[in-house]
Design an enzyme around this catalytic site. Structure first.
Site, PDB file in Angstrom:
ATOM      1  N   SER A 182       0.601  -1.541  -0.380  1.00 55.57           N
ATOM      2  CA  SER A 182      -0.512   0.019  -0.142  1.00 55.57           C
ATOM      3  C   SER A 182       1.140   1.492  -0.108  1.00 55.57           C
ATOM      4  O   SER A 182       0.295   1.938   0.060  1.00 55.57           O
ATOM      5  CB  SER A 182      -1.115  -0.475   1.143  1.00 55.57           C
ATOM      6  OG  SER A 182      -0.027  -0.039   2.527  1.00 55.57           O
ATOM      7  N   TYR A 183       2.246   1.354   0.118  1.00 53.12           N
ATOM      8  CA  TYR A 183       2.964   1.943   0.010  1.00 53.12           C
ATOM      9  C   TYR A 183       3.020   2.738  -1.372  1.00 53.12           C
ATOM     10  O   TYR A 183       3.328   2.290  -2.109  1.00 53.12           O
ATOM     11  CB  TYR A 183       4.085   2.227   0.380  1.00 53.12           C
ATOM     12  CG  TYR A 183       3.983   1.401   2.126  1.00 53.12           C
ATOM     13  CD1 TYR A 183       3.248   1.755   3.542  1.00 53.12           C
ATOM     14  CD2 TYR A 183       5.680   1.250   3.136  1.00 53.12           C
ATOM     15  CE1 TYR A 183       3.560   1.194   4.069  1.00 53.12           C
ATOM     16  CE2 TYR A 183       5.659   0.680   4.362  1.00 53.12           C
ATOM     17  CZ  TYR A 183       4.569   0.853   5.071  1.00 53.12           C
ATOM     18  OH  TYR A 183       4.571   1.535   6.575  1.00 53.12           O
ATOM     19  N   GLY A 184       2.166   3.950  -1.426  1.00 56.24           N
ATOM     20  CA  GLY A 184       2.582   4.347  -2.719  1.00 56.24           C
ATOM     21  C   GLY A 184       1.665   4.131  -3.764  1.00 56.24           C
ATOM     22  O   GLY A 184       1.898   3.525  -5.288  1.00 56.24           O
TER      23      GLY A 184
END
Length: 368
Positions: A72-74
């Site tokens: 979900s990071y970026g």
């Protein structure tokens, strides 16, 4: 090649110099991680690809092997940037810890820890990371709509398939981690070897119930926001966030700027300066002194940040240091027990652990 040949003996290679890096087992597992890790949240976004490669190269040169990211990071960009940076034979030097469970798409199965979502998320992460296995695969948040047995069985199958080496959890309450631990034991499934949660000198509630469970059952702990989103870097001042910094651009920065947090931070800053330490190095070293911690994962926007972070390994706390840190940071009354027990059953009061031990003349666990 010459260096390797010079280290060959009849029983294998002699150890290579590690530039002072320390390594720790993740819980009671055989997996070994560097005490200093790299938080990769900013990779592929705030930190561009060229800088990401420079940070990764610096980490490997310093003996850092632990890289923490998430799908979900970026929305995948962090994994892609890390995967690119580890090409060219560097993958084998790295321990990739990624996560799943947060929403990454608009579909009904693009979130959570169902069997479908878990396996799909893993395959997508493998593709973005350009690797055929993940070293530590972590449930990012508990999925209360999915039985933990279903999640654990999906993860166990991924381990059996060779796509995942070890599994971990993140953001669980103590009872949720307990449920997962004993569900795995009941059905003979792989157990979580690690737990990643919010923990720093400004936020110590995790010590009341969660940390003791991890110590008892051998679950390694690592922590996000170890520097309280920049508060404990020593770079910013009350009412004066450094212009152009990541904190200056982050809309969530203001949420950390309470008077209580600044009061504690300023006292910690003075305490560190008196001993010749930076505030950031002291904050990381303190987390590493906790009994279940195996690594700390501070974000790095440039290679120099890692050079500075590694210096935390040189700090040694005395019993008096730990007591004073408790006095400065534990300024909120522990409300987890009824008031009479504070006198009648002091062992039930979890705040000021080091101070209590010092009064009793016992050595602190955190001092070793």
């Amino acid at each position: 090649m010459e260096d390797i040949q010079q280290r060959v003996t009849a029983i294998g290679l002699t150890p290579k110099q590690t530039n002072g890096m320390q390594y720790r087992h993740v819980g009671r597992s055989g997996l070994i991680a560097s005490a200093i890790g790299v938080g990769c949240f900013a990779f592929g976004g705030y930190v561009d690809q060229a800088t990401t490669c420079a940070v990764v190269d610096q980490a490997l040169d310093l003996g850092i092997n632990y890289f923490d990211t998430a799908n979900s990071y970026g929305i995948g960009k962090s994994e892609e940037a890390l995967g690119t940076a580890l090409q060219g034979g560097k993958r084998q030097q790295a321990l990739i810890a990624t996560k799943f469970g947060n929403r990454t798409g608009d579909g009904p199965n693009d979130i959570g820890a169902s069997r479908m979502a878990t396996i799909r998320a893993c395959e997508d992460s493998l593709r973005r990371l350009q690797t055929d296995y993940i070293d530590l695969y972590q449930l990012h948040w508990p999925d209360h709509a999915t039985p933990i047995e279903e999640t654990l069985r999906a993860l166990d199958d991924l381990v059996t398939a060779g796509k995942v080496r070890y599994i971990g959890a993140s953001n669980m309450f103590a009872w949720e981690l307990c449920e997962a631990h004993f569900t795995a034991e009941k059905y003979g499934l792989g157990k979580f070897i690690s737990a990643q949660d919010h923990y720093s000198l400004l936020y110590r509630d995790i010590e009341k119930r969660f940390e003791p469970f991890c110590v008892k059952y051998g679950i390694g702990m690592t922590h996000y926001f170890p520097l309280a989103a920049g508060m404990l870097t020593g770079v910013h001042q009350r009412g004066a966030i450094v212009a152009g910094s990541r904190q200056d651009r982050n809309p969530n920065t203001a949420a950390w700027q309470s008077d209580r947090n600044w009061d504690v931070t300023e006292k910690l800053q003075a305490f560190a300066q008196q001993r010749g330490w930076t505030l950031a190095q002291m904050a990381l070293a303190w987390l590493l002194s906790r009994p279940a911690t195996f690594t700390v994962i501070a974000g790095a926007d440039k290679p120099q940040h890692l050079v500075d972070n590694v210096k935390a390994l040189e700090i040694r706390f005395t019993q008096q240091d730990l007591v004073e840190i408790d006095r400065i940071t534990l300024v909120d009354e522990d409300r987890s027990v009824a008031p009479p027990y504070r006198t009648l059953r002091p062992e039930k009061v979890h705040e000021f652990e080091a101070m209590q031990l010092a009064r009793a003349g016992a050595p602190s666990r955190a001092a070793h």
